[in-house]
Design a protein around this motif. Structure first.
Motif, PDB file in Angstrom:
ATOM      1  N   UNK A  94       0.841  -1.188   0.000  1.00 28.37           N
ATOM      2  CA  UNK A  94       0.000   0.000   0.000  1.00 28.37           C
ATOM      3  C   UNK A  94       0.878   1.239   0.000  1.00 28.37           C
ATOM      4  N   UNK A  95       0.401   2.250  -0.654  1.00 27.65           N
ATOM      5  CA  UNK A  95       1.110   3.518  -0.682  1.00 27.65           C
ATOM      6  C   UNK A  95       1.047   4.149   0.695  1.00 27.65           C
ATOM      7  N   UNK A  96       2.098   4.830   1.063  1.00 28.26           N
ATOM      8  CA  UNK A  96       2.089   5.556   2.317  1.00 28.26           C
ATOM      9  C   UNK A  96       1.299   6.836   2.061  1.00 28.26           C
ATOM     10  N   UNK A  97       0.029   6.802   2.442  1.00 30.65           N
ATOM     11  CA  UNK A  97      -0.896   7.877   2.144  1.00 30.65           C
ATOM     12  C   UNK A  97      -0.887   8.891   3.282  1.00 30.65           C
ATOM     13  N   UNK A  98      -0.193   9.992   3.071  1.00 27.00           N
ATOM     14  CA  UNK A  98      -0.037  10.982   4.124  1.00 27.00           C
ATOM     15  C   UNK A  98      -1.381  11.612   4.489  1.00 27.00           C
ATOM     16  N   UNK A  99      -2.239  11.837   3.502  1.00 23.57           N
ATOM     17  CA  UNK A  99      -3.534  12.454   3.791  1.00 23.57           C
ATOM     18  C   UNK A  99      -4.340  11.575   4.745  1.00 23.57           C
ATOM     19  N   UNK A 100      -4.373  10.271   4.476  1.00 20.70           N
ATOM     20  CA  UNK A 100      -5.078   9.344   5.366  1.00 20.70           C
ATOM     21  C   UNK A 100      -4.476   9.395   6.771  1.00 20.70           C
ATOM     22  N   UNK A 101      -3.157   9.405   6.827  1.00 16.62           N
ATOM     23  CA  UNK A 101      -2.492   9.425   8.118  1.00 16.62           C
ATOM     24  C   UNK A 101      -2.662  10.763   8.834  1.00 16.62           C
ATOM     25  N   UNK A 102      -2.787  11.841   8.070  1.00 14.44           N
ATOM     26  CA  UNK A 102      -3.000  13.151   8.691  1.00 14.44           C
ATOM     27  C   UNK A 102      -4.283  13.168   9.514  1.00 14.44           C
ATOM     28  N   UNK A 103      -5.235  12.345   9.112  1.00  8.76           N
ATOM     29  CA  UNK A 103      -6.519  12.330   9.804  1.00  8.76           C
ATOM     30  C   UNK A 103      -6.606  11.267  10.889  1.00  8.76           C
ATOM     31  N   UNK A 104      -5.581  10.452  11.048  1.00 12.03           N
ATOM     32  CA  UNK A 104      -5.710   9.303  11.948  1.00 12.03           C
ATOM     33  C   UNK A 104      -5.150   9.509  13.358  1.00 12.03           C
ATOM     34  N   UNK A 105      -4.220  10.427  13.536  1.00 15.94           N
ATOM     35  CA  UNK A 105      -3.597  10.599  14.852  1.00 15.94           C
ATOM     36  C   UNK A 105      -4.514  11.368  15.796  1.00 15.94           C
ATOM     37  N   UNK A 106      -4.617  10.871  17.016  1.00 16.01           N
ATOM     38  CA  UNK A 106      -5.462  11.522  18.018  1.00 16.01           C
ATOM     39  C   UNK A 106      -4.620  11.867  19.250  1.00 16.01           C
ATOM     40  N   UNK A 115      -2.597   6.268  17.209  1.00 17.89           N
ATOM     41  CA  UNK A 115      -3.231   6.013  15.924  1.00 17.89           C
ATOM     42  C   UNK A 115      -3.243   4.515  15.684  1.00 17.89           C
ATOM     43  N   UNK A 116      -4.088   4.089  14.760  1.00 18.67           N
ATOM     44  CA  UNK A 116      -4.151   2.682  14.372  1.00 18.67           C
ATOM     45  C   UNK A 116      -4.002   2.633  12.867  1.00 18.67           C
ATOM     46  N   UNK A 117      -2.986   1.917  12.409  1.00 17.20           N
ATOM     47  CA  UNK A 117      -2.725   1.769  10.977  1.00 17.20           C
ATOM     48  C   UNK A 117      -2.609   0.283  10.682  1.00 17.20           C
ATOM     49  N   UNK A 118      -3.420  -0.183   9.755  1.00 13.21           N
ATOM     50  CA  UNK A 118      -3.407  -1.590   9.349  1.00 13.21           C
ATOM     51  C   UNK A 118      -3.451  -2.519  10.556  1.00 13.21           C
ATOM     52  N   UNK A 119      -4.407  -2.277  11.460  1.00 13.69           N
ATOM     53  CA  UNK A 119      -4.666  -3.095  12.646  1.00 13.69           C
ATOM     54  C   UNK A 119      -3.523  -3.118  13.661  1.00 13.69           C
ATOM     55  N   UNK A 120      -2.687  -2.115  13.641  1.00 17.39           N
ATOM     56  CA  UNK A 120      -1.623  -1.990  14.637  1.00 17.39           C
ATOM     57  C   UNK A 120      -1.798  -0.658  15.359  1.00 17.39           C
ATOM     58  N   UNK A 121      -1.801  -0.712  16.691  1.00 17.41           N
ATOM     59  CA  UNK A 121      -1.919   0.496  17.505  1.00 17.41           C
ATOM     60  C   UNK A 121      -0.531   1.065  17.783  1.00 17.41           C
ATOM     61  N   UNK A 122      -0.394   2.365  17.591  1.00 16.95           N
ATOM     62  CA  UNK A 122       0.870   3.054  17.804  1.00 16.95           C
ATOM     63  C   UNK A 122       0.691   4.152  18.845  1.00 16.95           C
ATOM     64  N   UNK A 135       9.730   9.295  21.252  1.00 16.83           N
ATOM     65  CA  UNK A 135       9.713   7.858  20.965  1.00 16.83           C
ATOM     66  C   UNK A 135       8.349   7.417  20.468  1.00 16.83           C
ATOM     67  N   UNK A 136       8.352   6.241  19.857  1.00 13.75           N
ATOM     68  CA  UNK A 136       7.120   5.583  19.455  1.00 13.75           C
ATOM     69  C   UNK A 136       7.172   4.139  19.957  1.00 13.75           C
ATOM     70  N   UNK A 137       6.006   3.619  20.290  1.00 19.85           N
ATOM     71  CA  UNK A 137       5.874   2.231  20.750  1.00 19.85           C
ATOM     72  C   UNK A 137       4.749   1.564  19.982  1.00 19.85           C
ATOM     73  N   UNK A 138       4.902   0.279  19.721  1.00 24.14           N
ATOM     74  CA  UNK A 138       3.810  -0.507  19.157  1.00 24.14           C
ATOM     75  C   UNK A 138       4.131  -1.984  19.288  1.00 24.14           C
ATOM     76  N   UNK A 139       3.119  -2.801  19.090  1.00 30.05           N
ATOM     77  CA  UNK A 139       3.294  -4.246  19.046  1.00 30.05           C
ATOM     78  C   UNK A 139       2.990  -4.663  17.618  1.00 30.05           C
TER      79      UNK A 139
END
Length: 177
Positions: A94-106, A115-122, A135-139
């Motif tokens: 998948x393309x790294x869609x910045x517009x989609x990601x711009x709307x996902x961070x809370x 944020x949650x991207x492709x079923x992964x919580x960050x 830093x960033x953390x995720x599983x």
């Protein structure tokens, strides 16, 4: 597994550009320490530098435990492995869609975002004093815990496009995935 970690980490780092509260990043560069802990508590640490531009250009320069450079431009990646004298070219799913990601961070609190991207919580943390990403953390999907700590952070600094260009040495093996 390494490549999945790179891609998921890259997706998340681009999402760091997501929040207006992180000062509308146009570029990001930093040293990093990436610690991956498996479900059986095996730990591996990677150190290096990362360069990101809002245009979709990304470079992860791994220095230890192996030298490796990962160049990403939108939905295409090149993994340069100098020690193996090879380069791996791959089309990302998948393309790294910045517009989609711009709307996902809370924003969670003054210096925490999720944020949650492709079923992964960050989770992302910024410093309290200057909003720089710490830093960033995720599983990941393999249940590995991943933490990336940033130092020497420069946000919105000048990054030349030349750093994102990879020239294949004549003696390299080329692998296409």
């Amino acid at each position: 597994m390494f490549y999945k970690l790179i891609i998921s980490t890259t997706l998340f780092c681009i999402s760091c550009f997501a929040s207006n509260d992180i000062k509308n990043l146009d570029s990001f560069k930093a040293s990093f320490l990436q610690v991956i802990t498996s479900g059986s508590d095996n730990v591996i640490e990677y150190k290096g530098e990362v360069f990101i531009k809002k245009s979709g250009k990304i470079l992860w320069k791994y220095k230890t435990p192996v030298v490796k450079n990962v160049y990403i431009n939108d939905n295409f990646a090149v993994v340069d492995e100098p020690e193996l004298e090879q380069a791996i070219f791959t089309q990302l799913e998948s393309e790294i869609n910045i517009i989609k990601l711009l709307n996902s961070s809370k924003k969670i609190d003054n210096n925490s975002y999720t944020t949650n991207i492709e079923d992964t919580d960050y989770m992302i943390k910024t410093s309290k004093s200057d909003d720089k990403i710490e830093f960033i953390n995720y599983k990941d999907k393999l249940e590995n815990k991943v933490e990336i700590k940033f130092s020497n952070v420069v946000q919105n600094g000048e990054i030349s496009d030349d750093i994102f260009k990879f020239t294949i040495p004549d003696y390299y093996d080329i692998i296409r995935k």
